[in-house]
Design a protein around this motif. Structure first.
Motif, PDB file in Angstrom:
ATOM      1  N   GLY A 112       8.762  -2.822  -0.691  1.00 40.76           N
ATOM      2  CA  GLY A 112       9.164  -1.844   0.182  1.00 40.76           C
ATOM      3  C   GLY A 112       8.419  -0.571  -0.094  1.00 40.76           C
ATOM      4  N   GLN A 113       8.378  -0.239  -1.465  1.00 40.81           N
ATOM      5  CA  GLN A 113       7.772   0.882  -1.887  1.00 40.81           C
ATOM      6  C   GLN A 113       6.453   0.831  -1.687  1.00 40.81           C
ATOM      7  OE1 GLN A 113       9.730   0.591  -6.072  1.00 40.81           O
ATOM      8  NE2 GLN A 113      10.053   2.705  -5.842  1.00 40.81           N
ATOM      9  N   ALA A 114       5.879   0.051  -1.865  1.00 44.12           N
ATOM     10  CA  ALA A 114       4.438  -0.391  -1.494  1.00 44.12           C
ATOM     11  C   ALA A 114       4.021  -0.237  -0.021  1.00 44.12           C
ATOM     12  CB  ALA A 114       3.618  -1.581  -2.039  1.00 44.12           C
ATOM     13  N   ARG A 115       4.829  -0.660   0.583  1.00 43.73           N
ATOM     14  CA  ARG A 115       4.779  -0.147   2.298  1.00 43.73           C
ATOM     15  C   ARG A 115       4.918   1.036   2.381  1.00 43.73           C
ATOM     16  NH1 ARG A 115       7.411  -5.088   2.612  1.00 43.73           N
ATOM     17  NH2 ARG A 115       9.481  -4.128   3.190  1.00 43.73           N
ATOM     18  N   GLY A 116       5.896   1.728   1.977  1.00 47.78           N
ATOM     19  CA  GLY A 116       6.255   3.242   2.098  1.00 47.78           C
ATOM     20  C   GLY A 116       4.959   3.831   1.516  1.00 47.78           C
ATOM     21  N   LEU A 117       4.174   3.495   0.343  1.00 41.42           N
ATOM     22  CA  LEU A 117       3.075   4.190   0.072  1.00 41.42           C
ATOM     23  C   LEU A 117       1.859   4.160   1.008  1.00 41.42           C
ATOM     24  CD1 LEU A 117       2.964   3.267  -3.563  1.00 41.42           C
ATOM     25  CD2 LEU A 117       3.016   5.615  -2.933  1.00 41.42           C
ATOM     26  N   GLN A 118       2.102   2.888   1.473  1.00 37.54           N
ATOM     27  CA  GLN A 118       0.802   2.883   2.779  1.00 37.54           C
ATOM     28  C   GLN A 118       1.065   3.806   3.755  1.00 37.54           C
ATOM     29  OE1 GLN A 118       1.156  -1.282   3.501  1.00 37.54           O
ATOM     30  NE2 GLN A 118      -0.131  -1.908   1.837  1.00 37.54           N
ATOM     31  N   MET A 169       2.677   6.800   3.776  1.00 39.08           N
ATOM     32  CA  MET A 169       2.359   7.794   3.444  1.00 39.08           C
ATOM     33  C   MET A 169       1.022   8.511   3.629  1.00 39.08           C
ATOM     34  SD  MET A 169       4.787   8.521   0.208  1.00 39.08           S
ATOM     35  CE  MET A 169       4.780  10.233   0.132  1.00 39.08           C
ATOM     36  N   VAL A 170       0.098   7.238   3.214  1.00 37.07           N
ATOM     37  CA  VAL A 170      -1.489   7.561   3.338  1.00 37.07           C
ATOM     38  C   VAL A 170      -1.720   7.691   4.632  1.00 37.07           C
ATOM     39  CG1 VAL A 170      -3.663   6.758   2.718  1.00 37.07           C
ATOM     40  CG2 VAL A 170      -2.060   6.807   1.053  1.00 37.07           C
ATOM     41  N   GLU A 171      -1.170   6.667   5.299  1.00 34.89           N
ATOM     42  CA  GLU A 171      -1.593   6.890   6.986  1.00 34.89           C
ATOM     43  C   GLU A 171      -1.155   7.856   7.678  1.00 34.89           C
ATOM     44  OE1 GLU A 171       0.476   3.175   8.309  1.00 34.89           O
ATOM     45  OE2 GLU A 171      -1.175   1.698   7.452  1.00 34.89           O
ATOM     46  N   GLU A 172      -0.032   8.376   7.034  1.00 34.93           N
ATOM     47  CA  GLU A 172       0.614   9.785   7.552  1.00 34.93           C
ATOM     48  C   GLU A 172      -0.047  11.117   7.210  1.00 34.93           C
ATOM     49  OE1 GLU A 172       4.777   9.020   7.522  1.00 34.93           O
ATOM     50  OE2 GLU A 172       4.705   7.237   9.019  1.00 34.93           O
ATOM     51  N   ASP A 173      -0.935  10.713   6.205  1.00 29.25           N
ATOM     52  CA  ASP A 173      -1.366  12.040   5.540  1.00 29.25           C
ATOM     53  C   ASP A 173      -0.570  12.999   4.851  1.00 29.25           C
ATOM     54  OD1 ASP A 173      -4.214  11.376   6.536  1.00 29.25           O
ATOM     55  OD2 ASP A 173      -3.835  12.344   8.455  1.00 29.25           O
ATOM     56  N   LYS A 174       0.379  12.305   4.190  1.00 24.37           N
ATOM     57  CA  LYS A 174       1.163  13.123   3.264  1.00 24.37           C
ATOM     58  C   LYS A 174       0.736  13.853   2.172  1.00 24.37           C
ATOM     59  CE  LYS A 174       4.862  11.660   5.610  1.00 24.37           C
ATOM     60  NZ  LYS A 174       5.603  12.749   6.620  1.00 24.37           N
ATOM     61  N   TYR A 175       1.206  14.618   1.589  1.00 24.61           N
ATOM     62  CA  TYR A 175       0.861  15.382   0.449  1.00 24.61           C
ATOM     63  C   TYR A 175       0.553  14.594  -0.620  1.00 24.61           C
ATOM     64  CZ  TYR A 175       0.645  19.615  -2.866  1.00 24.61           C
ATOM     65  OH  TYR A 175       0.296  20.615  -3.801  1.00 24.61           O
ATOM     66  N   CYS A 176      -0.750  14.953  -1.591  1.00 23.14           N
ATOM     67  CA  CYS A 176      -1.227  14.040  -2.510  1.00 23.14           C
ATOM     68  C   CYS A 176       0.140  14.015  -3.636  1.00 23.14           C
ATOM     69  CB  CYS A 176      -2.336  14.730  -3.300  1.00 23.14           C
ATOM     70  SG  CYS A 176      -3.773  14.857  -2.074  1.00 23.14           S
ATOM     71  N   ILE A 177       0.559  14.936  -3.985  1.00 24.02           N
ATOM     72  CA  ILE A 177       1.760  15.060  -5.127  1.00 24.02           C
ATOM     73  C   ILE A 177       2.667  14.275  -4.632  1.00 24.02           C
ATOM     74  CG2 ILE A 177       3.315  16.256  -6.485  1.00 24.02           C
ATOM     75  CD1 ILE A 177       0.217  16.414  -7.226  1.00 24.02           C
ATOM     76  N   ASP A 178       3.046  14.250  -3.611  1.00 28.03           N
ATOM     77  CA  ASP A 178       4.391  13.403  -3.032  1.00 28.03           C
ATOM     78  C   ASP A 178       4.047  11.845  -3.122  1.00 28.03           C
ATOM     79  OD1 ASP A 178       5.545  15.797  -2.426  1.00 28.03           O
ATOM     80  OD2 ASP A 178       5.243  15.699  -0.311  1.00 28.03           O
ATOM     81  N   ILE A 179       2.771  11.474  -2.757  1.00 26.62           N
ATOM     82  CA  ILE A 179       2.272  10.319  -2.959  1.00 26.62           C
ATOM     83  C   ILE A 179       2.289   9.862  -4.491  1.00 26.62           C
ATOM     84  CG2 ILE A 179       0.572   8.469  -2.538  1.00 26.62           C
ATOM     85  CD1 ILE A 179      -0.395  10.129  -0.227  1.00 26.62           C
ATOM     86  N   LEU A 180       1.817  10.597  -5.205  1.00 27.99           N
ATOM     87  CA  LEU A 180       1.898  10.377  -6.715  1.00 27.99           C
ATOM     88  C   LEU A 180       3.136  10.276  -7.122  1.00 27.99           C
ATOM     89  CD1 LEU A 180      -1.149  12.592  -7.812  1.00 27.99           C
ATOM     90  CD2 LEU A 180      -1.175  10.126  -8.036  1.00 27.99           C
ATOM     91  N   THR A 181       3.942  10.858  -6.816  1.00 26.39           N
ATOM     92  CA  THR A 181       5.435  10.719  -7.210  1.00 26.39           C
ATOM     93  C   THR A 181       5.909   9.508  -6.893  1.00 26.39           C
ATOM     94  OG1 THR A 181       5.952  13.192  -6.925  1.00 26.39           O
ATOM     95  CG2 THR A 181       7.670  11.797  -7.034  1.00 26.39           C
ATOM     96  N   GLN A 182       5.582   8.996  -5.677  1.00 32.71           N
ATOM     97  CA  GLN A 182       6.124   7.613  -5.272  1.00 32.71           C
ATOM     98  C   GLN A 182       5.375   6.442  -6.368  1.00 32.71           C
ATOM     99  OE1 GLN A 182       8.996   6.995  -3.640  1.00 32.71           O
ATOM    100  NE2 GLN A 182       9.006   9.385  -3.869  1.00 32.71           N
TER     101      GLN A 182
END
Length: 113
Positions: A40-46, A48-61
């Protein structure tokens, strides 16, 4: 997640490894639950990238997911040593040496990752 070694088990050789009673077998449901959470975390990361979330937020996840995978790996390693390696050491001989080498190789791979 480690438990005490299982009493005895009959080997079921298929690919050179004893599959009859893995060290993690008593915690299988817990491992599956954790792995599904990581999935589920991996899907959430995908997402986040699809939704152009902030880099640091993605790195935190990514960091959280990495720690979760490391926790699974350490639990499996502890289960393997306390069950499979201990059983082989009690039996002695070349099988014991092979299990110890297998465990140290696994540790080396984890340390490198």
């Amino acid at each position: 997640m480690a438990t005490t070694p299982a009493a005895t088990h009959a080997p079921a050789e298929t690919d050179g490894h004893d599959h009859a009673a893995h060290g993690y077998i008593t915690e299988k449901d817990a491992y599956l639950k954790r792995l599904k959470r990581i999935e589920g975390q991996a899907r959430g990361l995908q997402r986040m990238v699809e939704e152009d979330k902030y880099c640091i937020d993605i790195l935190t996840q990514v960091s959280a997911m990495t720690k979760a995978l490391q926790a699974v790996a350490m639990g499996l390693l502890e289960d393997h040593i306390s069950h499979c390696v201990v059983d082989a050491a009690v039996a002695g001989g070349p099988a014991a040496d092979a299990k110890i080498k297998e465990a140290t190789d696994a540790i080396a791979r984890l340390v490198r990752s």
